[in-house]
Design a protein around this motif. Structure first.
Motif, PDB file in Angstrom:
ATOM      1  N   THR A  51       0.824  -1.212   0.000  1.00 27.08           N
ATOM      2  CA  THR A  51       0.000   0.000   0.000  1.00 27.08           C
ATOM      3  C   THR A  51       0.852   1.254   0.000  1.00 27.08           C
ATOM      4  O   THR A  51       0.369   2.335  -0.365  1.00 27.08           O
ATOM      5  N   ALA A  52       2.110   1.130   0.411  1.00 20.48           N
ATOM      6  CA  ALA A  52       2.992   2.286   0.458  1.00 20.48           C
ATOM      7  C   ALA A  52       4.439   1.815   0.449  1.00 20.48           C
ATOM      8  O   ALA A  52       4.738   0.673   0.805  1.00 20.48           O
ATOM      9  N   TRP A  53       5.335   2.692   0.028  1.00 23.62           N
ATOM     10  CA  TRP A  53       6.765   2.406   0.049  1.00 23.62           C
ATOM     11  C   TRP A  53       7.509   3.718   0.243  1.00 23.62           C
ATOM     12  O   TRP A  53       7.056   4.780  -0.155  1.00 23.62           O
ATOM     13  N   LYS A  54       8.662   3.615   0.875  1.00 26.47           N
ATOM     14  CA  LYS A  54       9.445   4.812   1.150  1.00 26.47           C
ATOM     15  C   LYS A  54      10.904   4.425   1.386  1.00 26.47           C
ATOM     16  O   LYS A  54      11.201   3.322   1.846  1.00 26.47           O
ATOM     17  N   PRO A  55      11.828   5.345   1.070  1.00 25.21           N
ATOM     18  CA  PRO A  55      13.222   5.089   1.425  1.00 25.21           C
ATOM     19  C   PRO A  55      13.449   5.361   2.910  1.00 25.21           C
ATOM     20  O   PRO A  55      13.027   6.387   3.432  1.00 25.21           O
ATOM     21  N   VAL A  56      14.083   4.403   3.579  1.00 22.14           N
ATOM     22  CA  VAL A  56      14.410   4.568   4.997  1.00 22.14           C
ATOM     23  C   VAL A  56      15.747   5.279   5.133  1.00 22.14           C
ATOM     24  O   VAL A  56      15.939   6.138   5.997  1.00 22.14           O
ATOM     25  N   ASP A  57      16.682   4.911   4.274  1.00 21.90           N
ATOM     26  CA  ASP A  57      17.960   5.605   4.170  1.00 21.90           C
ATOM     27  C   ASP A  57      18.413   5.471   2.725  1.00 21.90           C
ATOM     28  O   ASP A  57      17.643   5.020   1.866  1.00 21.90           O
ATOM     29  N   ALA A  58      19.644   5.837   2.451  1.00 26.36           N
ATOM     30  CA  ALA A  58      20.107   5.886   1.060  1.00 26.36           C
ATOM     31  C   ALA A  58      20.072   4.541   0.358  1.00 26.36           C
ATOM     32  O   ALA A  58      19.941   4.472  -0.874  1.00 26.36           O
ATOM     33  N   THR A  59      20.168   3.451   1.113  1.00 23.96           N
ATOM     34  CA  THR A  59      20.218   2.119   0.495  1.00 23.96           C
ATOM     35  C   THR A  59      19.159   1.159   1.026  1.00 23.96           C
ATOM     36  O   THR A  59      19.284  -0.051   0.843  1.00 23.96           O
ATOM     37  N   THR A  60      18.128   1.686   1.646  1.00 22.83           N
ATOM     38  CA  THR A  60      17.071   0.831   2.204  1.00 22.83           C
ATOM     39  C   THR A  60      15.702   1.386   1.865  1.00 22.83           C
ATOM     40  O   THR A  60      15.428   2.576   2.056  1.00 22.83           O
ATOM     41  N   TRP A  61      14.843   0.490   1.347  1.00 21.43           N
ATOM     42  CA  TRP A  61      13.444   0.835   1.092  1.00 21.43           C
ATOM     43  C   TRP A  61      12.557   0.002   2.015  1.00 21.43           C
ATOM     44  O   TRP A  61      12.851  -1.163   2.273  1.00 21.43           O
TER      45      TRP A  61
END
Length: 528
Positions: free
Chosen positions: A79-89
């Motif tokens: 339902t949603a996605w976002k980057p947590v840091d530069a190399t993690t989604w």
């Protein structure tokens, strides 16, 4: 540009076609029958990354990220996605979703599905193109998955719109032949798998427990009819309710009767030819007497440019495609991110082509066989015949060998040919899709160049693509992609012909929203 194509560019066109009259549309419980033009080769959702297979998978399986009719990313099983840091989604999973066998859809299924493509090492068209960037996928509780990449990777959501999610418990012990027998065909999609008869049909049943909008049809049958005339006849006789890829030769009849409707859209698929640029001796390049040449002329950029200049793309659009194509010098159409507007169609210049051949040491030309499918792309073998005639006119004595796509893709992937036709859709909705599949140096470990059947190689371009794929700044990424398209054109790395328009015809009373990605989805045909 023809009047027909002008209407296409304005949007979806509804035309009337000659045919039999039908009575009222059957109720919601009716069986829906649609004929597709491509041969389905496998039921394994992670084995053969070719369009006809994926088209069937879209009925049964789903992806974390979906696409709408214009190839824009929309929520799917996530339902949603976002980057947590530069190399993690981080992907948040849709709650309450069940597989067709009644088991719950979980984060563990996602992790397993992202790992499985790498285990199918004999695939002729691997899905690892979309998973190689992933270094780790971890379930975070029951409703989230965190995915790590080695470097910043803004295209991960785009890539995951192409990887189907399967049930780990239901499929962990199954190989590709098991899927072809129906085992493991357990997804979360709007239809349940019933049966697969190779070369004939796929039968489906509505998933009444589907989390989204349920199909209008209780049953759906996907008929595999690769012959254009037979597919059209099936529609006109009432054998099927809809078809894809209406034969362009029949468009003259379409305004004569209101029993049918046709829906069109310019697709993001570019039809092109790939040329053998790696081997010193190419298998289907000869002298005029038919003897193999000791030196491969296709390695010379002047020869490749001569071939491009010899092709009259507008004539192909007008005479072969009946105006239903957009001649191009690009790898993607104007609607796709990374399209370089300044890269124009290569002008038709047979005199210039002959001059280039002479400069390259082939004043009298040479011989070549062009290979193509005869049942995959719109007018594929006819386009190839037209190109062969044009090449012959500049001294490149050409002949054509066309074959069913199921045979063709296997042989082409083994590099058995010298000049091959391929159509590529920008599945990631940007120019990086054809770049990494067709243009970058073949590297199985990196998942690059999986369809680079010409083995073009340019280290500078490879590096530019790697930079683009880790660049979060969209303007910078777009500039990099445009520069890469300019390099492809400068080197004549491939020979683009056109973007094809895709069409669907239905019996009266059935509507379809035409799709840029060309998918023919039973769940999106609706009574009206």
């Amino acid at each position: 540009m023809s009047m027909i194509f002008s209407r296409l560019r304005a949007g979806v066109a509804a035309l009337v076609v000659v045919g039999l009259a039908y009575g009222p549309l059957a109720s919601q419980a009716a069986e829906f029958k649609v004929a597709v033009s491509g041969e389905v080769t496998s039921m394994d959702p992670h084995y053969g990354n070719i369009f006809p297979n994926n088209n069937v998978m879209e009925h049964v399986f789903e992806t974390l990220v979906a696409k709408d009719s214009d190839s824009r990313l929309v929520p799917g099983l996530a339902t949603a996605w976002k980057p947590v840091d530069a190399t993690t989604w981080e992907f948040t999973l849709r709650p309450g979703v069940k597989f067709h066998n009644g088991s719950d859809f979980t984060a563990a299924d996602v992790v397993y599905s992202l790992q499985r493509p790498a285990t199918l090492t004999t695939s002729p068209a691997p899905f690892t193109t979309y998973t190689k960037a992933i270094t780790e996928a971890v379930a975070v509780g029951a409703d989230k998955v965190r995915i790590k990449t080695a470097s910043p990777y803004p295209l991960l959501p785009n890539d995951l719109s192409a990887v189907y999610i399967v049930s780990q418990k239901a499929t962990a012990d199954f190989k590709t032949p098991d899927f072809d027998q129906g085992k493991g065909m357990i997804g979360t999609g709007p239809f349940k798998f019933v049966s697969f008869a190779r070369g004939d049909r796929v039968m489906l049943a509505r998933n009444d427990a589907y989390w989204g909008t349920k199909p209008a049809w209780e049953k759906a049958t996907i008929r595999i009819i690769t012959n254009d005339a037979s597919r059209m006849a099936a529609l006109l006789s009432g054998e099927v309710d809809a078809i894809e890829n209406v034969p362009s030769a029949d468009y003259g009849k379409l305004n004569q009767n209101k029993s049918f409707e046709v829906f069109h859209k310019v697709s993001h698929r570019t039809i092109m030819f790939l040329l053998d640029q790696e081997r010193d001796v190419s298998p289907f390049v000869t002298d005029k007497a038919g003897k193999p040449l000791a030196k491969n002329p296709l390695k010379d950029a002047r020869v490749r440019l001569a071939i491009s200049k010899a092709i009259n793309r507008q004539a192909i659009s007008d005479r072969v495609m009946e105006g239903l194509s957009l001649p191009t010098g690009n790898l993607v159409p104007p609607s796709i991110f990374g399209h370089a507007a300044d890269v124009q169609v290569e002008p038709y210049d047979p005199a210039g082509a002959k001059k280039l051949l002479a400069e390259a040491g082939y004043p009298n030309g040479f011989g070549i066989t062009l290979h193509a499918p005869n049942n995959r792309f719109v007018n594929d073998s006819r386009i190839t015949q037209a190109v062969a005639q044009m090449l012959t006119q500049i001294g490149i004595q050409s002949k054509v060998e066309a074959m069913p796509f199921s045979v063709y893709v296997g042989r082409a992937s083994k590099l058995e040919f010298s000049m091959v036709m391929l159509g590529w859709g920008a599945s990631s909705a940007e120019a990086s899709s054809p770049m990494r599949a067709l243009i970058t140096t073949f590297n199985k470990d990196k998942g690059m160049g999986a369809f680079n059947w010409g083995r073009y190689s340019n280290a500078q371009l490879d590096n530019a693509l790697e930079e683009a794929l880790r660049t979060l700044d969209e303007k910078k990424r777009e500039d990099l992609l445009k520069d890469m398209i300019r390099t492809v054109r400068k080197d004549t790395a491939v020979v683009p012909i056109h973007q094809q328009a895709t069409s669907w015809a239905t019996r009266k009373g059935v509507a379809y929203v035409a799709r840029t990605d060309e998918y023919t989805l039973s769940q999106q045909f609706m009574p009206k």
